[in-house]
Design an enzyme around this catalytic site. Structure first.
Site, mmCIF file in Angstrom:
data_model
loop_
_atom_site.group_PDB
_atom_site.id
_atom_site.type_symbol
_atom_site.label_atom_id
_atom_site.label_comp_id
_atom_site.label_asym_id
_atom_site.label_seq_id
_atom_site.Cartn_x
_atom_site.Cartn_y
_atom_site.Cartn_z
ATOM 1 N N HIS A 1 -27.719 3.026 -7.274
ATOM 2 C CA HIS A 1 -27.667 4.467 -7.019
ATOM 3 C C HIS A 1 -26.993 4.786 -5.687
ATOM 4 O O HIS A 1 -26.521 5.906 -5.489
ATOM 5 C CB HIS A 1 -29.073 5.053 -7.051
ATOM 6 N N ARG B 1 -19.295 3.412 -22.435
ATOM 7 C CA ARG B 1 -18.703 3.683 -21.116
ATOM 8 C C ARG B 1 -17.729 2.569 -20.730
ATOM 9 O O ARG B 1 -16.651 2.826 -20.201
ATOM 10 C CB ARG B 1 -19.816 3.783 -20.074
ATOM 11 N N HIS C 1 -29.916 -3.287 -17.437
ATOM 12 C CA HIS C 1 -31.072 -2.593 -18.012
ATOM 13 C C HIS C 1 -32.111 -3.520 -18.637
ATOM 14 O O HIS C 1 -33.298 -3.164 -18.658
ATOM 15 C CB HIS C 1 -30.588 -1.564 -19.037
#
Length: 940
Positions: free
Chosen positions: A492, A804, A721
């Site tokens: 992030h 993506r 993930h």
């Protein structure tokens, strides 16, 4: 070929033109960047030869006189077609001037040399024009290629110069080198006074629709030389002269006639006065003044420290020709180098380059037989360093649109003091020579060529259901869940592609009949297609995307990536926390922090922990430096926390997830340098990369083959993930008893912080520290993330990961391996260790070259001890050290003057373990004694 006239010349005149080397402005720009690097090398050689303490100009290092207060006045008789822009009859403008010796280091004025004149004309606050000239009619070099290679060859002295000239003969040819040396020998001569010399431009400039060369000549009646002697004779002579009266020069212009008589691209050919008679254009008056006064000395210092560049002008007066076009990049690089805004390490010694090249060649050959991770420890360490060297040279691709050809500009503005001392929120001015590098809005780079396979084949839903669905949880037993939370905490900070709103050019994935229907929003009627919000491409290309956070390791996930958000999170120098020490909530019930997307309790723990760490640091800094104001306390604490996070990731998280001795040593070497006393490792590293003999924080910034950015391939390999479990048990640390069970969807989004506050930071840390994350492998994608609500839309992150990566044109798995110089997978049996998975892959994909990168990375058997694949590791080894090596605040400005002595000591002494203990000291007995805090903890 360019239309150099940009609108043509007056009727009847021959039109001039420019020709771009390599066939295009873009190809020429690439050459200029290499020439700029060579010029930096020349500056280092000159510093060494001159025994100087710091880098100076590559040429014109010694100032004879420099001052402001001059006036340039245009002639009333200026021809009509030369009345362009600021050049108007009778118009006068203030001017600054610098006279200099041309040598690359200071030497006696008694010696033979060229002399230079640099003039800056100030038309307004936003318009300036720099004119540069030398006291010989033509340069020795025809173009920038000759000029820079000659400069590099002759910089230094003795054997270095002899070797340089020998190499120059191979590069340019003996006849050209002989011509250039002859020109220089003739041009180098004694000088009685810089006021008595004429000065000619280096090549042509545009003057409206005309192309001209210019010259400054002493006005008639200029007195002869004043008496002066010694090493500073010319400075003393000029000081006497201007103290006695005004000094005047006349500015003459010569027009372009024809390409053969007055060439644009060949700067070494004289424009004779017979072919192009000089035209008086203006008069330069340097008024009487005392150059020995304190204000004059300060003025000279300021002009000497600054830089003149012929591209500091307007398009109507821009420089022309190859030599001049290169001057923008080369002069800027030289200025930034000597102004400590750009850095260049000295080239390794010859023996290192020879042995290093041979060692790397040998290791490449060895790699074709034995993978690096199966070699003995020291050989594998050498191999890692050699791999990184090759990847740095071959696998960094800049995607940022760059200026080509060069264009005129306003006078560059110096960095602000706060930009030099502190990180900016949006990442600007980390590299002071290229302030936009790595900032918010900068493009993601590339590590390899684009993929050409159609982005929608095979169906991504089929791929995910058959190959990624978690049938049963597969744990990663060497890690704890804090390791999973940490990497998302870091990603992030690094990566945030700008997304469109759902319904605006969505990625549409048809749902095969054998799978359940899908609704993209809660309450929608299920349909036969999945819709994924698309990313916003950069205007330059549909495959280039920008980062909405900065590319730097700057803690933006905690502090925010823009000033407004950062201010909203602050309470004076501290980060705002509630009375119980937790982050406050916004109107949506989410924690107020720098970045709170994809929020869950693991992120809430990390953000709370490091917000508290910041506030503790503010208190410590305030006690140590009571005179500091709130802004300095806040910004210094922000620097320290960001660097501590980078250190934790480098020497703790990475060795935890890549659990081998080689990686443990390698990552600690990145930060601390090689182990002391281990001369074999140091010798080996010297053979492959001499600059790795000390930790990266003790080196200078180096972007290697391209300006710094994170890359699309980097974002791809950090799709981890599977680390996220679906089910969680929370315990009371004091009793060891179970407090509650939760599914992932119960501890994400707006519920995450309520759950974390109810459990408490201590018990949340303990519960995560004693539980395992998922293994990064196929058939282990969290079920919770396959029907996951984010910002009002339901997404299947497994399908998103596939789509993506395809849409961003990251190569498929075999192409990815080829791009990293790894052998292709030739057989389905070699794709994964599981025959059934290989059968499914063959059935779904049909061709090995169509296997998705994400699937290949998850399916590949990792080296022993590794948490992810060797293929992903190649991107990691390239980019992990680059995030440190490129960052000014983690290299040359990682020092007490910026961080404070307390800050440097704080970073040195602290770790993830000590951060946890500072805020939850009772957890000490269960934290690992001989491992990082990301390894499984002991249970109560």
């Amino acid at each position: 070929m360019s239309d150099g006239g940009d609108g043509g010349l007056s009727a009847g005149r021959v039109k001039w033109a420019e020709t771009y080397r390599g066939g295009s402005p873009e190809a020429e720009r690439a050459e200029f960047l290499k020439l700029a690097d060579l010029m930096l090398d020349a500056q280092l050689k000159s510093r060494k030869a001159g025994k100087a303490r710091r880098v100076d100009r590559a040429f014109h290092a010694k100032s004879i006189a420099a001052f402001s207060g001059g006036t340039l006045t245009f002639s009333q008789a200026l021809p009509e077609d030369l009345r362009v822009g600021f050049a108007r009859p009778g118009a006068s403008y203030p001017a600054s001037v610098r006279f200099s010796n041309a040598a690359s280091f200071a030497k006696s004025d008694e010696e033979k040399d060229l002399r230079g004149l640099a003039l800056r004309i100030a038309v307004s606050e936003t318009e300036h024009h720099d004119l540069l000239a030398t006291n010989w009619p033509v340069p020795h070099a025809r173009d920038a290629h000759q000029f820079v290679h000659f400069a590099h060859a002759v910089s230094g002295g003795g054997l270095s110069r002899a070797a340089g000239l020998a190499g120059l003969c191979r590069t340019l040819g003996v006849s050209e080198v002989r011509r250039m040396l002859g020109n220089v020998r003739e041009a180098l001569r004694p000088c009685d006074s810089v006021a008595l010399e004429s000065y000619w431009s280096r090549g042509a400039i545009r003057w409206g629709d005309e192309a001209v060369r210019y010259a400054f000549k002493p006005a008639r009646g200029t007195p002869g030389a004043f008496p002066a002697h010694g090493a500073g004779r010319l400075s003393a002579e000029f000081a006497q002269r201007i103290a006695a009266g005004d000094v005047t020069f006349e500015l003459y212009l010569q027009r372009f006639v024809t390409e053969s008589l007055t060439p644009i691209e060949d700067a070494a050919q004289d424009w004779t006065e017979r072919d192009s008679p000089p035209i008086l254009a203006a008069t330069l008056t340097l008024p009487r003044r005392d150059l020995t006064a304190p204000d004059a000395i300060a003025e000279q210092r300021a002009l000497d420290d600054g830089g003149f560049n012929p591209w500091n002008t307007t398009e109507e007066f821009r420089p022309l020709g190859h030599l001049n076009r290169a001057r923008k990049a080369v002069y800027d690089a030289s200025l930034h180098h000597r102004s400590a805004m750009r850095w260049r390490s000295e080239r390794p010694p010859l023996q290192n380059r020879m042995f290093g090249g041979g060692t790397r060649w040998l290791l490449r050959k060895l790699n074709t037989r034995v993978p690096w991770h199966r070699m003995r420890l020291r050989t594998s360490l050498l191999n890692l360093d050699a791999l990184r060297y090759d990847l740095r040279a071959q696998n960094l691709v800049d995607t940022e649109p760059r200026e080509a050809p060069p264009s005129a500009r306003a006078l560059p503005v110096a960095p602000l003091p706060e930009e030099r001392a502190f990180r900016t929120y949006d990442g600007r001015a980390n590299d002071l020579s290229d302030p936009r590098m790595g900032a918010v809005g900068a493009t993601f780079g590339r590590n390899m060529p684009l993929e050409t396979i159609p982005p929608d084949e095979p169906n991504a839903v089929t791929v995910c259901r058959e190959l990624m669905d978690r049938k049963a949880f597969i744990p990663a037993r060497t890690l704890n869940i804090l390791a999973a939370a940490w990497i998302q905490f870091q990603v992030h900070d690094w990566v945030a592609h700008q997304r469109r709103k759902l319904g605006e050019q969505d990625l549409v994935v048809p749902i095969p009949g054998k799978y359940p229907d899908w609704a993209s929003r809660p309450g929608d009627t299920p349909g036969r297609e999945m819709r994924i919000s698309g990313n916003v491409p950069h205007p330059s290309s549909d495959w280039v995307f920008t980062n909405t956070t900065s590319h730097w390791w700057d803690g933006s996930e905690v502090y925010g990536a823009d000033p407004e958000r950062a201010r909203s999170l602050r309470d004076g120098p501290r980060i705002r926390l509630n009375e119980k020490g937790y982050l406050p909530e916004d109107v949506n019930g989410m924690s107020m922090t720098g970045f709170n997307e994809s929020w869950w309790m693991g992120l809430s723990v990390m953000h709370t922990l490091f917000a508290r760490e910041h506030n503790v640091l503010v208190g410590e800094l305030g006690r140590a430096y009571p005179h500091w104001d709130d802004e300095r306390l806040y910004q210094t604490a922000r620097l320290i926390v960001s660097a501590l996070i980078a250190k934790i990731h480098t020497v703790e998280w990475t060795p935890a997830i890549l659990g081998t001795e080689a990686l443990d040593i390698g990552m600690k070497t990145n930060w601390y340098g090689p182990p002391s006393g281990d001369w074999l490792t140091k010798l080996g590293i010297w053979l492959t990369d001499v600059h790795a003999l000390k930790g990266i924080p003790r080196t200078m910034p180096d972007h290697h083959a391209a300006p710094y950015s994170l890359t699309e391939e980097f974002a791809t390999v950090y799709r981890m993930h599977p680390l996220i479990p679906d089910d969680y048990i929370f315990y009371d640390y004091g009793t060891g008893k179970q407090r509650l069970r939760r599914g992932f969807l119960d501890i994400q989004g707006a519920q995450a912080d309520d759950e974390m506050r109810a459990i408490g930071l201590r018990d949340a840390l303990y519960s995560f520290g004693t539980a395992h994350p998922g293994a990064i492998t196929l058939h282990n994608f969290p079920r919770s993330l396959q029907h996951f609500e984010r910002e009002g839309e339901v997404i299947d992150l497994s399908v998103v990961d596939i789509m993506r990566t395809r849409v961003r044109k990251v190569p498929r798995y075999n192409g990815f391996r080829r791009g990293l110089h790894m052998p292709e997978i030739k057989s389905w049996d070699d794709l994964t260790p599981d025959p059934e998975t290989n059968r499914l892959c063959r059935e779904i994909y049909g061709q090995l070259d169509h296997v998705d990168t994400v699937v290949g990375l998850l399916g590949e058997a990792p080296p022993t001890g590794f948490g992810f694949s060797d293929t992903a590791f190649r991107i990691f080894i390239l980019m992990a050290s680059r995030r440190l090596q490129s960052d000014r605040f983690l290299t040359v400005d990682f020092r007490p003057e910026i961080y404070s002595p307390l800050g440097m000591d704080w970073i040195e002494r602290n770790s993830m373990t000590s951060v946890i203990l500072r805020h939850c000291p009772e957890l000490g007995p269960v934290l690992p004694r001989d491992a990082t805090a990301f390894a499984p903890w002991r249970t109560v």
